[in-house]
Design an enzyme around this catalytic site. Sequence first.
Site, mmCIF file in Angstrom:
data_model
loop_
_atom_site.group_PDB
_atom_site.id
_atom_site.type_symbol
_atom_site.label_atom_id
_atom_site.label_comp_id
_atom_site.label_asym_id
_atom_site.label_seq_id
_atom_site.Cartn_x
_atom_site.Cartn_y
_atom_site.Cartn_z
ATOM 1 N N GLU A 23 -18.678 1.779 14.249
ATOM 2 C CA GLU A 23 -19.460 2.527 15.246
ATOM 3 C C GLU A 23 -19.356 1.891 16.640
ATOM 4 O OE1 GLU A 23 -20.222 5.211 14.195
ATOM 5 O OE2 GLU A 23 -20.963 5.147 12.148
ATOM 6 N N HIS B 123 -28.222 0.201 15.339
ATOM 7 C CA HIS B 123 -28.138 1.384 14.464
ATOM 8 C C HIS B 123 -28.548 0.970 13.065
ATOM 9 C CE1 HIS B 123 -26.639 4.737 12.168
ATOM 10 N NE2 HIS B 123 -25.731 3.995 11.573
HETATM 11 P P1 13P Z 1 -19.968 -0.371 9.650
HETATM 12 O O1 13P Z 1 -19.940 -1.146 8.345
HETATM 13 O O2 13P Z 1 -18.589 -0.018 10.120
HETATM 14 O O3 13P Z 1 -20.779 -1.086 10.710
HETATM 15 O O4 13P Z 1 -20.675 1.029 9.381
HETATM 16 C C1 13P Z 1 -21.968 1.096 8.871
HETATM 17 C C2 13P Z 1 -22.672 2.331 9.264
HETATM 18 O O5 13P Z 1 -23.880 2.376 9.238
HETATM 19 C C3 13P Z 1 -21.872 3.503 9.698
HETATM 20 O O6 13P Z 1 -22.671 4.432 10.383
HETATM 21 ZN ZN ZN Z 2 -24.794 4.334 9.712
#
Ligand code: 13P
Ligand code: ZN
Length: 272
Positions: free
Chosen positions: A116, A139
């Site tokens: 992300e 996030h």
């Molecule tokens: P990543 O492991 O690439 O950070 O992705 C996790 C996630 O929450 C995708 O929205």
């Molecule tokens: Zn996510």
Amino acid sequence: MKDIMTAPFLTEMRKTTANMYRLGWDERNGGNISYLLDEAEVKEYLDTKAVIRRIPTGFDAAPLAGKYFIVTGTGKYFKNVYDDPETNLGVLRIAEDGTTAELLWGYKDGGRFTSEFPAHMMSHIARLKKDPANRVVMHCHPTNLLAMNYVHELDEAKFTHTLWEMCTECIVVFPDGVGVLPWMLCGTNEIGVATAKKMEEFRVVVWALHGVYGAGKTMDETFGLIETVEKAAQIFMLTSHLPRLNTIKDEDMVKLAELFKVDYRKDFLNLK
Ligand code: 13P
Ligand code: ZN
């Protein structure tokens, strides 16, 4: 050079990811954090001329050229960050051309930044224009907020209003309300562009049926923002199937916003 394991920004990342995992917001590899660092502080711990690897960003991050970030790795579990930060986190600098990230520390197993990354960097660009003190984009997948996505209309005004009604201090903590994006494919530049557009208006952006983005000046502020939204969603999920006898009235929310002198979304209240 000081030991990076003692760097306050690293300690914050380790403690915050552990806390988020403990709260159930980040199952498996769910969630990601990017934290804009002060160059002078980074230089106390790292030789900023020693680039370990160059990783293509896949988009134009030129407005952030020369800026330093600590970012969670893709596929990495928040559960594991505390004990092994060097594998699960990376410190990087956006190169002058904006299309490469220069890795200075971390991603020890050959990993890379979160999938992300576009949404994070584009959100930083958008928030920094609104508030030059913005440093954190976070996030995660908070349980009650996600549950609420399935049973509540995804209209921004209605969604925000319901959350504001759930705890007295909500309108004070997120007076700008909650932006909502429809379900979109994650990990793409497109969702990054859409998230950043919402971030021009909101510090909290819900990714429908996926999770939430929060932005703020400090780790505490950003964590607290998501924590408050999630708490409100929890109250909603605990009460929405029961007869509703009482509520916080719009006129009371106005009194709160005025007392705390926050600039709230007046169009999100049903004032007559
Ligand atoms: P990543 O492991 O690439 O950070 O992705 C996790 C996630 O929450 C995708 O929205
Ligand atoms: Zn996510």
